[in-house]
Design an enzyme around this catalytic site. Structure first.
Site, PDB file in Angstrom:
ATOM      1  NE  ARG A  47      50.007  52.578  29.353  1.00 42.65           N
ATOM      2  CZ  ARG A  47      48.987  53.250  29.855  1.00 42.65           C
ATOM      3  NH1 ARG A  47      48.706  54.438  29.411  1.00 42.65           N
ATOM      4  NH2 ARG A  47      48.238  52.722  30.791  1.00 42.65           N
ATOM      5  CG  ASP A 179      32.961  32.406  29.791  1.00 42.69           C
ATOM      6  OD1 ASP A 179      33.421  31.802  30.787  1.00 42.69           O
ATOM      7  OD2 ASP A 179      31.872  32.972  29.803  1.00 42.69           O
ATOM      8  CG  HIS A 180      37.984  31.890  33.633  1.00 43.69           C
ATOM      9  ND1 HIS A 180      37.228  32.983  33.922  1.00 43.69           N
ATOM     10  CD2 HIS A 180      38.047  31.186  34.778  1.00 43.69           C
ATOM     11  CE1 HIS A 180      36.853  32.944  35.181  1.00 43.69           C
ATOM     12  NE2 HIS A 180      37.340  31.850  35.739  1.00 43.69           N
ATOM     13  CG  HIS A 242      32.054  33.222  34.167  1.00 43.61           C
ATOM     14  ND1 HIS A 242      32.846  33.258  33.054  1.00 43.61           N
ATOM     15  CD2 HIS A 242      32.650  34.052  35.060  1.00 43.61           C
ATOM     16  CE1 HIS A 242      33.869  34.078  33.263  1.00 43.61           C
ATOM     17  NE2 HIS A 242      33.765  34.578  34.470  1.00 43.61           N
TER      18      HIS A 242
HETATM   19  C1  BG6 Z   1      35.881  36.348  36.834  1.00 42.37           C
HETATM   20  C2  BG6 Z   1      35.179  37.440  37.569  1.00 42.37           C
HETATM   21  O1  BG6 Z   1      35.502  36.331  35.478  1.00 42.37           O
HETATM   22  O2  BG6 Z   1      35.560  35.097  37.419  1.00 42.37           O
HETATM   23  C3  BG6 Z   1      35.562  37.427  39.031  1.00 42.37           C
HETATM   24  O3  BG6 Z   1      35.522  38.687  36.994  1.00 42.37           O
HETATM   25  C4  BG6 Z   1      35.337  36.067  39.633  1.00 42.37           C
HETATM   26  O4  BG6 Z   1      34.856  38.410  39.758  1.00 42.37           O
HETATM   27  C5  BG6 Z   1      35.965  34.979  38.771  1.00 42.37           C
HETATM   28  O5  BG6 Z   1      35.930  36.058  40.919  1.00 42.37           O
HETATM   29  C6  BG6 Z   1      35.567  33.603  39.261  1.00 42.37           C
HETATM   30  O6  BG6 Z   1      36.309  32.652  38.579  1.00 42.37           O
HETATM   31  P1  BG6 Z   1      36.611  31.237  39.242  1.00 42.37           P
HETATM   32  O7  BG6 Z   1      37.352  30.497  38.179  1.00 42.37           O
HETATM   33  O8  BG6 Z   1      37.419  31.504  40.478  1.00 42.37           O
HETATM   34  O9  BG6 Z   1      35.287  30.643  39.565  1.00 42.37           O
END
Ligand code: BG6
Length: 505
Positions: A47, A179-180, A242
């Site tokens: 936007r 899911d990173h 996670h």
């Molecule tokens: C995210 C959460 O998915 O993961 C955050 O929303 C968190 O709150 C983060 O800080 C942690 O990721 P990492 O890769 O720093 O462990």
């Protein structure tokens, strides 16, 4: 590695901070490593008003997250385009489609498109629907994929609804739920550690393992995400996704092969074996906390309730510790403990397997599991590596046993760089490999485990929320969760092997 088809990555909500912080740096790395196909463009939609040029300036030339701009920065920037839209209503996506189709022709993209939703979650149902209304889900010419960031719903009901809604217009194979954590090299290594070594799997069960502990601690607070976090809390923000993914990789059965469905089937099976926590067990098995004001290294750290965007009387948990069981053959009776929290002493994610003591005690009086005895620590971050603790004879008279460390650190791998999670995940999506993305049934199964806890908190206002001073390991009562004489959590340091002694936080 062979390169994928030509394609456009369309980022919807591209003016938000995820694009500059994570997506563009990851794509730039793929670009300089020559892993992108020759016909590859990024098409930002948002936007805020930008031209192609001013958007390139913002996300490339002036982007502080983009390190090492020495390389091919101009040729990378040339791959980026932008279209501003007034709102996220259906008609706006007609404009998006027109520009996308002209880019498609100019760059010979063969109508292969990835749509990455970087919008607020409230748009996760409507934007995919609008894309579909313009035929942008249709795979008759070229493939179409949709990437969604968590949260996938707010509870079991809304999670299911989101899945159902998405599946009205998309096939499951078109959906890539990020899911990173699954993109982290060390998380993937859990499977390799377990299933490529003959020595671990035979003892990876209730006969040899006393309990399993998983920690994901952070030293930061909620920062500028108070508004989001206050409606989420640690259980939804970290555990539902996670941490349960880490549990699944640690505890699942060996898949029949390493393809996406075999691995994802085993995870779902594991989620379905988690023993539900009943409302009357919540007080005993779930400890929640919220950080309080404290002075850390001479500086005042705010309490959670003082953070921007947070309700002054908020009861949202910033810490959670949980004890649960997995009802299957392998894990019957083995307690699993997970904990996560913000404003804890240090940022560490690790999985610890505590082994049972030897059946007959020749050398010492140690006949119980102790926080010193055999442990396998899988360090996800930082100081990534693996640590095994085992008993060794103290030189000299008698048979005195001392526990020592055997450790491996990723940093010792010469010439190997650990890629960022987003880099790996984007490349997999470009190549059409969903293994490291969450499947809809797994997300629902994870909600099934988490939702009763959320409901219990909602229905019983007397369930305690403990305060803990910022910079500490959370509510002390969380230590009582761990079964066994003198057993507590492992209190890890930044450095994997630096435990029990001096600890730099
Ligand atoms: C995210 C959460 O998915 O993961 C955050 O929303 C968190 O709150 C983060 O800080 C942690 O990721 P990492 O890769 O720093 O462990």
């Amino acid at each position: 590695m062979s390169k994928s088809d030509n394609l456009a990555l369309v980022i919807v909500g591209a003016s938000g901070d995820l694009t500059a912080r994570k997506l563009i740096p990851a794509l730039y790395n793929l670009h300089i490593k020559n892993l992108l196909p020759s016909g590859f463009i990024v098409f930002g939609v948002g936007r805020s008003e930008y031209s192609d040029d001013s958007f390139r300036h913002r996300v490339v030339f002036e982007n502080e997250n983009l390190k090492d701009k020495e390389g091919d920065v101009q040729s990378f920037a040339d791959r980026i385009f932008y279209e501003s839209i007034e709102d996220y209503e259906k008609d706006s996506f007609g404009t998006v489609k027109d520009k996308l189709m002209s880019l498609n022709e100019a760059h010979e993209l063969h109508e292969n498109f990835i749509f990455y939703l970087s919008t607020p979650p409230s748009l996760y149902m409507t934007v995919p629907e609008h894309l579909a209304a313009h035929g942008l889900n249709d795979e008759s010419n070229g493939w179409k994929r949709l990437v969604i960031e968590k949260p996938f719903g707010y509870d079991l009901e809304s999670g299911r609804k989101l899945n159902e809604q998405l599946l009205k217009n998309y096939k499951e194979e078109q959906l890539y739920r990020i899911d990173h954590y699954l993109g982290k090299e060390t998380v993937q290594n859990v499977l390799v550690t377990r299933f490529s070594n003959g020595i671990f799997e035979p003892i990876w069960n209730r006969n040899y393992i006393n309990h399993v502990e998983i920690t994901a601690s952070e030293s930061i607070g909620v920062e500028d995400r108070g508004g989001y976090y206050d409606n989420s809390g640690a259980l939804r923000d970290m555990v539902q996704n996670h941490l349960l993914q880490l549990v699944a990789l640690t505890a699942m059965e060996p898949p029949i092969s390493a393809d996406a469905d075999s691995i994802r089937n085993e995870k779902v099976k594991l989620f379905k074996s988690l023993r539900p926590i009943k409302p009357e067990q919540v007080a005993e098995q779930v400890i929640r906390g919220q950080y309080l004001e404290a002075t850390i290294k001479g500086e005042k750290a705010k309490s959670y309730r003082e953070e921007k965007g947070v309700d002054r009387e908020s009861r949202t948990e910033t810490y959670l510790a949980l004890k649960f069981f997995i009802d299957n053959w392998r894990w019957a009776g083995v307690p699993f403990y997970i904990r996560t929290g913000k404003r804890l002493p240090t940022r560490v994610t690790e999985i610890v397997l505590y082994f049972k003591p030897t059946p007959h005690h020749l050398f010492s009086k140690l006949n119980e599991v102790s926080s010193e005895a055999n442990q396998l620590v899988i360090r996800i971050q930082p100081n990534e590596g693996i640590l095994l603790k085992f008993g060794m004879k103290v030189p000299g008279a008698g048979f005195n046993v001392k526990y020592v460390n055997m450790d491996f650190h990723y940093a010792d791998l010469e010439g190997e760089e650990v890629p960022d999670a987003y880099e790996r995940l984007l490349l997999d999506c470009i190549n059409g490999d969903p293994t490291l993305y969450s499947r809809g049934d797994a997300v629902n199964a994870a909600w099934e485990f988490v939702s009763p806890i959320l409901k219990a908190w909602e229905n019983d206002k007397d369930l305690p929320l403990y305060g803990y001073p910022s910079g500490t390991w959370g509510p002390e009562v969380a230590d009582d969760l761990i079964e066994g004489k003198d057993l507590t959590w492992r209190y890890p340091c930044k450095n994997l092997t630096n435990d029990g002694g001096f600890c730099e936080l």
